[in-house]
Design a protein around this motif. Sequence first.
Motif, PDB file in Angstrom:
ATOM      1  N   THR A  96      -6.909   1.915  -7.512  1.00 20.45           N
ATOM      2  CA  THR A  96      -5.963   2.850  -8.118  1.00 20.45           C
ATOM      3  C   THR A  96      -5.397   3.784  -7.050  1.00 20.45           C
ATOM      4  N   GLY A  97      -6.177   4.767  -6.648  1.00 15.76           N
ATOM      5  CA  GLY A  97      -5.644   5.754  -5.710  1.00 15.76           C
ATOM      6  C   GLY A  97      -6.526   5.943  -4.494  1.00 15.76           C
ATOM      7  N   THR A 136      -3.241   1.498 -13.029  1.00 14.35           N
ATOM      8  CA  THR A 136      -2.398   1.143 -11.896  1.00 14.35           C
ATOM      9  C   THR A 136      -2.090   2.368 -11.041  1.00 14.35           C
ATOM     10  N   GLY A 137      -2.149   2.160  -9.737  1.00 18.47           N
ATOM     11  CA  GLY A 137      -1.859   3.242  -8.801  1.00 18.47           C
ATOM     12  C   GLY A 137      -1.449   2.649  -7.464  1.00 18.47           C
ATOM     13  N   TRP A 138      -1.135   3.512  -6.543  1.00 15.03           N
ATOM     14  CA  TRP A 138      -0.485   3.011  -5.323  1.00 15.03           C
ATOM     15  C   TRP A 138      -1.400   2.168  -4.445  1.00 15.03           C
ATOM     16  N   SER A 183      -4.391   9.982  -9.132  1.00 17.39           N
ATOM     17  CA  SER A 183      -3.849   8.952 -10.023  1.00 17.39           C
ATOM     18  C   SER A 183      -4.682   8.858 -11.297  1.00 17.39           C
ATOM     19  N   LEU A 184      -5.993   8.848 -11.139  1.00 13.48           N
ATOM     20  CA  LEU A 184      -6.862   8.780 -12.314  1.00 13.48           C
ATOM     21  C   LEU A 184      -6.721  10.036 -13.159  1.00 13.48           C
ATOM     22  N   GLY A 190       1.180   1.915 -16.081  1.00 15.72           N
ATOM     23  CA  GLY A 190      -0.066   1.285 -16.519  1.00 15.72           C
ATOM     24  C   GLY A 190      -0.547   1.828 -17.852  1.00 15.72           C
ATOM     25  N   TYR A 216       3.483   4.574 -11.280  1.00 15.74           N
ATOM     26  CA  TYR A 216       2.593   3.430 -11.515  1.00 15.74           C
ATOM     27  C   TYR A 216       1.539   3.784 -12.567  1.00 15.74           C
ATOM     28  N   VAL A 217       1.011   4.985 -12.471  1.00 14.68           N
ATOM     29  CA  VAL A 217      -0.004   5.418 -13.437  1.00 14.68           C
ATOM     30  C   VAL A 217       0.567   5.407 -14.854  1.00 14.68           C
ATOM     31  N   THR A 250       3.063   6.722  -7.037  1.00 12.04           N
ATOM     32  CA  THR A 250       1.824   6.425  -7.761  1.00 12.04           C
ATOM     33  C   THR A 250       1.862   7.036  -9.152  1.00 12.04           C
TER      34      THR A 250
END
Lengths: 420, 420
Positions: free
Chosen positions: B284-285, B258-260, A107-108, A143, A139-140, A136
Amino acid sequence: MATAVHLPATLSREAALALDAADPLADFVGAFALPEGVIYLNGNSLGPSPQAALDRLEQSAREEWSRGLVTSWNKAGWFQLPYQIGDRIAGLIGAAPGEVVMTDGVSLNLYRMVAAALALRPDRRVIVMEGSNFPTDNYVVQGLIGTLGRGHEIRFAEKDEIAGAIDADVAAVVLTQVHYKSSHILDMAGITAQAQAAGALAVWDLCHSAGAIPIDLNGCNVDFAVGCTYKYLNGGPGSPGFQFAATRHQATMAQPLTGWWGHAAPFAFDRDYAAAPGIGRMLTGTQPILSMVAAEAGIDLAASAGIARARAKSLALGSLFQDLVQARLGDAGFALASPADADARGGHIAFDHPQGYPIMKALISRGVIGDFRAPTTMRFGFSPLYLRFADIWDAVDVLADVIETGLWRDPQFAAVDAVT
Amino acid sequence: MATAVHLPATLSREAALALDAADPLADFVGAFALPEGVIYLNGNSLGPSPQAALDRLEQSAREEWSRGLVTSWNKAGWFQLPYQIGDRIAGLIGAAPGEVVMTDGVSLNLYRMVAAALALRPDRRVIVMEGSNFPTDNYVVQGLIGTLGRGHEIRFAEKDEIAGAIDADVAAVVLTQVHYKSSHILDMAGITAQAQAAGALAVWDLCHSAGAIPIDLNGCNVDFAVGCTYKYLNGGPGSPGFQFAATRHQATMAQPLTGWWGHAAPFAFDRDYAAAPGIGRMLTGTQPILSMVAAEAGIDLAASAGIARARAKSLALGSLFQDLVQARLGDAGFALASPADADARGGHIAFDHPQGYPIMKALISRGVIGDFRAPTTMRFGFSPLYLRFADIWDAVDVLADVIETGLWRDPQFAAVDAVT
């Protein structure tokens, strides 16, 4: 196990054993520390432990940390691990050395890669994503565009709508190559080419494809990519992910998550940020070394097996499973929820069944581990390095038993908590 | 060791042994797996391994991962680790349960916390930071404000300039409580109060203070904080950091990454992001579980020792070191580069010496491990849980020997590479 099963000879347990005897990857099974009595069909979620990973982890903890202490940052090469392991991953995904670093989580990493892509297309505001994929990524990007506050929007498109969603407003397509649920494979080459022809960039998430299917990032001219190492690369729970940036972008790409590991001179402790050359600028801070060293062994095993052989075996395992389910449970309500064409799907196969939840719970109680995604989807992963063809036969035999005996009706399997 | 040392009786090795005999934390020494022949004065950089951390790591890898496989996400409580360990850290830093999660690294956590702070002060554009402190914090904020693109600027102020830098333009002060190099402690209570009186928020980095000095985040009314666990909390190389958000901000705070894992219903796999209640939204993840489980033991040891006793012993260790250096090496060119008042400094003491680099290299070759920061600073960390007073005496004895014999002049110590 069921004692009398009438199947075509090609679907007999003896035929499965014969496939194992001819399997060029058979020796890899012994490289994994799987418990007795378990048939593990969930490597698409968390891969099992390579024996070498356990040994390497112990050596890193008991020697490098405990005895080497702070000197291990240099002497044990900890600082270099993102690059060193990144280069090994590069070899599995069609990237060049220096285009991949292992770091943080998917995600990052996606936040960085999408931010870099959007910065390269400052006049465009649309990001195309497949809304049904593992969310996710949505969502990333949600954000990120909220943080940017510049009016970006996501244009959600399902598989067959993606081509129609790409136009001159699109800054980037951000897509997962293999769908986490259905397992369908998106056309990386075709979509990337179409996106670039429209002036957009292509960002690919390889979570369900790295180690599962052949990937040729540079052959497809991909701009940026991310992926995880704890599924088909068997890197351990939450092992760090990776990020890829094509060489052509590395001199100019923006990095939102600037930190000292991505500084041009991290040990100068300069007050102000200056980006490291190359992929290194996409690092941020100190990495979780123990999780990172544990991930090396699985990546090495994947490289050693070779992705072509691994994919061929995975397809054969999946087809055997599918054929056996059809032959033995053809009228039991299992509906294929993955592409019928094996070449069009990744390493797992999904089936819908109205009672998928208790059936999966019952299966797991019998040592056959797959997983479940609401409302009705059972997923079975066919990781090629530690599964035998006989395992597949036995797994379907247990599944048949669970259905035929009605074991899944046992109240213990009805409670709706997480399956795995 | 030097055989004839003429010192006041209070600085004799026997006096040091007497201090060890009376040390209420003496039993903690045995909880760490330090190699023979090493005196480790670099716990301010990377703490050594608690024996329990090694055992827990092995159990997690060989049982939870290898045998529990994917079921360990729930059965072994992996999903809960950020909260569970976060709550334990909360007890060490004056935070309440539910205000701290363990996750990712300090740089990433700071990005979140500063973004949250800036979003709460949308009409202000200035961030006050101490430019000379460990610069990854500067880099993070520089990356964040570049990404935001809304004209934010950092107002750099050194220790004595901070009060004068806070005015009605300031959105947030972002400061590290203990300086990585000089070890000076900033006045968390006073600066936070001043910042808030000016309408700004206070974000504190606890990297060099967590586990080293008493911290009272809620007593100081701090808004947001981050910290690391691999220094004085002995969590292992690159063990995940933590982030704190005061309860009063949790319902409204923004999260850019933001992540899952920060979703209100992560296993609903909803297309769109919805923030989890409370501190959970700041995840985040997927987290690096092996690095995370290894960090628990050190945090438990710190809690068990108690920060008041730990601080008292650390101060005593540091003072003994300082007194011995003064007594034995008073004319050898070592200049204190930390506050003279022990209460004004954190867990380490810095000395400048024109030959600091080769002296530190020679010391390390003799088993006394500190570190060096260019151009002339030697840092010595006084972690209280595994150091004995006799170790301090012996360390200065070795230092004196390195100076008196001229060992540091050996050409092997002249090469300018990284010291540790």
